[in-house]
Motif scaffolding. Structure first.
Motif, PDB file in Angstrom:
ATOM      1  N   MET A   1       0.817  -1.196   0.000  1.00  0.00           N
ATOM      2  CA  MET A   1       0.000   0.000   0.000  1.00  0.00           C
ATOM      3  C   MET A   1       0.859   1.258   0.000  1.00  0.00           C
ATOM      4  SD  MET A   1      -3.333   0.898   0.691  1.00  0.00           S
ATOM      5  CE  MET A   1      -4.119   2.402   1.076  1.00  0.00           C
ATOM      6  N   ILE A   2       1.823   1.309   0.938  1.00  0.00           N
ATOM      7  CA  ILE A   2       2.695   2.481   1.016  1.00  0.00           C
ATOM      8  C   ILE A   2       3.603   2.551  -0.198  1.00  0.00           C
ATOM      9  CG2 ILE A   2       4.571   3.533   2.321  1.00  0.00           C
ATOM     10  CD1 ILE A   2       3.244   2.548   4.850  1.00  0.00           C
ATOM     11  N   SER A   3       4.089   1.379  -0.644  1.00  0.00           N
ATOM     12  CA  SER A   3       4.971   1.343  -1.807  1.00  0.00           C
ATOM     13  C   SER A   3       4.245   1.860  -3.055  1.00  0.00           C
ATOM     14  CB  SER A   3       5.470  -0.077  -2.040  1.00  0.00           C
ATOM     15  OG  SER A   3       6.233  -0.135  -3.206  1.00  0.00           O
ATOM     16  N   GLY A   4       3.002   1.469  -3.211  1.00  0.00           N
ATOM     17  CA  GLY A   4       2.218   1.942  -4.355  1.00  0.00           C
ATOM     18  C   GLY A   4       1.997   3.443  -4.297  1.00  0.00           C
ATOM     19  N   TRP A   5       1.737   3.952  -3.081  1.00  0.00           N
ATOM     20  CA  TRP A   5       1.541   5.392  -2.906  1.00  0.00           C
ATOM     21  C   TRP A   5       2.822   6.150  -3.239  1.00  0.00           C
ATOM     22  CZ3 TRP A   5       3.646   9.009   0.502  1.00  0.00           C
ATOM     23  CH2 TRP A   5       3.004  10.233   0.537  1.00  0.00           C
ATOM     24  N   CYS A   6       3.985   5.623  -2.762  1.00  0.00           N
ATOM     25  CA  CYS A   6       5.276   6.272  -3.055  1.00  0.00           C
ATOM     26  C   CYS A   6       5.564   6.268  -4.547  1.00  0.00           C
ATOM     27  CB  CYS A   6       6.406   5.567  -2.306  1.00  0.00           C
ATOM     28  SG  CYS A   6       6.362   5.826  -0.530  1.00  0.00           S
ATOM     29  N   ASP A   7       5.290   5.152  -5.204  1.00  0.00           N
ATOM     30  CA  ASP A   7       5.501   5.079  -6.651  1.00  0.00           C
ATOM     31  C   ASP A   7       4.608   6.071  -7.389  1.00  0.00           C
ATOM     32  OD1 ASP A   7       7.418   3.126  -6.354  1.00  0.00           O
ATOM     33  OD2 ASP A   7       6.026   1.465  -6.736  1.00  0.00           O
ATOM     34  N   HIS A   8       3.375   6.193  -6.924  1.00  0.00           N
ATOM     35  CA  HIS A   8       2.432   7.143  -7.532  1.00  0.00           C
ATOM     36  C   HIS A   8       2.922   8.579  -7.355  1.00  0.00           C
ATOM     37  CE1 HIS A   8      -1.280   9.014  -8.794  1.00  0.00           C
ATOM     38  NE2 HIS A   8      -1.338   9.663  -7.633  1.00  0.00           N
ATOM     39  N   MET A   9       3.369   8.917  -6.129  1.00  0.00           N
ATOM     40  CA  MET A   9       3.862  10.273  -5.871  1.00  0.00           C
ATOM     41  C   MET A   9       5.138  10.561  -6.672  1.00  0.00           C
ATOM     42  SD  MET A   9       1.645  11.714  -4.093  1.00  0.00           S
ATOM     43  CE  MET A   9       2.479  13.202  -3.655  1.00  0.00           C
ATOM     44  N   LEU A  10       6.017   9.558  -6.774  1.00  0.00           N
ATOM     45  CA  LEU A  10       7.244   9.728  -7.555  1.00  0.00           C
ATOM     46  C   LEU A  10       6.920   9.947  -9.029  1.00  0.00           C
ATOM     47  CD1 LEU A  10      10.337   9.741  -7.506  1.00  0.00           C
ATOM     48  CD2 LEU A  10      10.263   7.263  -7.861  1.00  0.00           C
ATOM     49  N   SER A  11       5.978   9.200  -9.561  1.00  0.00           N
ATOM     50  CA  SER A  11       5.613   9.385 -10.974  1.00  0.00           C
ATOM     51  C   SER A  11       4.935  10.739 -11.191  1.00  0.00           C
ATOM     52  CB  SER A  11       4.730   8.245 -11.464  1.00  0.00           C
ATOM     53  OG  SER A  11       3.500   8.241 -10.784  1.00  0.00           O
ATOM     54  N   ARG A  12       4.132  11.196 -10.223  1.00  0.00           N
ATOM     55  CA  ARG A  12       3.515  12.525 -10.352  1.00  0.00           C
ATOM     56  C   ARG A  12       4.573  13.622 -10.277  1.00  0.00           C
ATOM     57  NH1 ARG A  12      -2.113  13.786  -9.389  1.00  0.00           N
ATOM     58  NH2 ARG A  12      -1.194  15.736  -8.686  1.00  0.00           N
ATOM     59  N   PHE A  13       5.554  13.449  -9.361  1.00  0.00           N
ATOM     60  CA  PHE A  13       6.639  14.423  -9.254  1.00  0.00           C
ATOM     61  C   PHE A  13       7.416  14.492 -10.560  1.00  0.00           C
ATOM     62  CE2 PHE A  13      10.967  15.755  -8.312  1.00  0.00           C
ATOM     63  CZ  PHE A  13      10.755  16.902  -7.559  1.00  0.00           C
ATOM     64  N   ARG A  14       7.737  13.329 -11.124  1.00  0.00           N
ATOM     65  CA  ARG A  14       8.464  13.298 -12.403  1.00  0.00           C
ATOM     66  C   ARG A  14       7.650  13.943 -13.518  1.00  0.00           C
ATOM     67  NH1 ARG A  14      11.529   7.479 -12.845  1.00  0.00           N
ATOM     68  NH2 ARG A  14      13.104   7.955 -11.282  1.00  0.00           N
ATOM     69  N   ALA A  15       6.333  13.742 -13.508  1.00  0.00           N
ATOM     70  CA  ALA A  15       5.492  14.333 -14.547  1.00  0.00           C
ATOM     71  C   ALA A  15       5.485  15.858 -14.441  1.00  0.00           C
ATOM     72  CB  ALA A  15       4.063  13.791 -14.440  1.00  0.00           C
ATOM     73  N   VAL A  16       5.489  16.377 -13.217  1.00  0.00           N
ATOM     74  CA  VAL A  16       5.464  17.825 -13.015  1.00  0.00           C
ATOM     75  C   VAL A  16       6.852  18.428 -13.189  1.00  0.00           C
ATOM     76  CG1 VAL A  16       5.034  19.645 -11.309  1.00  0.00           C
ATOM     77  CG2 VAL A  16       3.429  17.753 -11.530  1.00  0.00           C
ATOM     78  N   TYR A  17       7.854  17.832 -12.529  1.00  0.00           N
ATOM     79  CA  TYR A  17       9.204  18.401 -12.535  1.00  0.00           C
ATOM     80  C   TYR A  17       9.987  18.001 -13.784  1.00  0.00           C
ATOM     81  CZ  TYR A  17      13.986  19.379 -11.071  1.00  0.00           C
ATOM     82  OH  TYR A  17      15.280  19.828 -11.018  1.00  0.00           O
ATOM     83  N   GLY A  18       9.816  16.773 -14.243  1.00  0.00           N
ATOM     84  CA  GLY A  18      10.513  16.321 -15.439  1.00  0.00           C
ATOM     85  C   GLY A  18      11.715  15.445 -15.166  1.00  0.00           C
ATOM     86  N   SER A  19      12.043  15.235 -13.893  1.00  0.00           N
ATOM     87  CA  SER A  19      13.191  14.402 -13.560  1.00  0.00           C
ATOM     88  C   SER A  19      13.002  13.831 -12.152  1.00  0.00           C
ATOM     89  CB  SER A  19      14.481  15.220 -13.637  1.00  0.00           C
ATOM     90  OG  SER A  19      15.606  14.384 -13.506  1.00  0.00           O
ATOM     91  N   HIS A  20      13.974  13.049 -11.728  1.00  0.00           N
ATOM     92  CA  HIS A  20      13.948  12.415 -10.411  1.00  0.00           C
ATOM     93  C   HIS A  20      14.136  13.468  -9.315  1.00  0.00           C
ATOM     94  CE1 HIS A  20      15.081   9.600  -7.205  1.00  0.00           C
ATOM     95  NE2 HIS A  20      14.461   8.685  -7.932  1.00  0.00           N
ATOM     96  N   PRO A  21      13.580  13.256  -8.139  1.00  0.00           N
ATOM     97  CA  PRO A  21      13.767  14.225  -7.043  1.00  0.00           C
ATOM     98  C   PRO A  21      15.232  14.452  -6.668  1.00  0.00           C
ATOM     99  CG  PRO A  21      11.988  12.717  -6.500  1.00  0.00           C
ATOM    100  CD  PRO A  21      12.603  12.221  -7.767  1.00  0.00           C
TER     101      PRO A  21
END
Length: 175
Positions: A1-21
């Motif tokens: 559950m938490i892993s899926g949420w983290c993956d979702h947030m990471l993919s949203r961050f990449r979509a907005v920012y364009g790269s890895h945090p």
């Protein structure tokens, strides 16, 4: 559950920012370091009003422009040509399983970076100061850089030959 949420947030961050945090973290750390240097040293040492071309800021800007507008397109083009040539060679010869590209790229990068380090000694910049401080001349710098470059390419060639030999032996054993 938490892993899926983290993956979702990471993919949203990449979509907005364009790269890895970590990219953003690196940029922020770099700007923080730059701000610390300016705050500690001040702006006066970075700019020489008597001879503007000796200013650190001018050399830094020139290095950025020379790299981004001149050097990067040249070595990117050479890299693409090498990748295309390697692609053609790999389709012509099915026995080569170890690509040679990184065995050329790594020592070439090392040679370029060490050239930048050795350049003041090679062109004998500040020779009187160097002799006064050390009692030595700057004559050996070019030879030492050439030996270091040759050693990097020779080591890379030996490692490539070893990897190629091991790859061929594994291929012979498997089929």
């Amino acid at each position: 559950m938490i892993s899926g949420w983290c993956d979702h947030m990471l993919s949203r961050f990449r979509a907005v920012y364009g790269s890895h945090p970590l990219h953003l973290l690196t940029l922020v750390a770099g700007f923080a370091l730059f701000g610390y240097v300016v705050a500690t040293v001040g702006l006066a040492p970075l700019w020489n009003p008597r001879t503007w071309w000796q200013s650190i800021i001018v050399w830094f800007a020139a290095a950025i422009i020379a790299h981004d507008l001149v050097l990067f397109p040249i070595y990117a083009l050479v890299d693409r040509i090498h990748i295309a040539a390697q692609f053609v060679r790999r389709h012509d010869r099915s026995d080569v399983d170890v690509p040679v590209l990184n065995y050329i790229r790594i020592p070439a990068l090392g040679a370029g970076l060490t050239f930048l380090l050795f350049l003041p000694g090679i062109i004998k910049q500040g020779a009187p100061t160097f002799v006064a401080a050390t009692g030595l001349t700057q004559d050996p710098f070019l030879g030492r850089w050439l030996l270091l470059t040759a050693a990097m390419f020779a080591t890379s060639a030996v490692v490539y030959a070893l990897r190629l030999t091991l790859s061929r032996r594994a291929k012979e054993r498997s089929g």
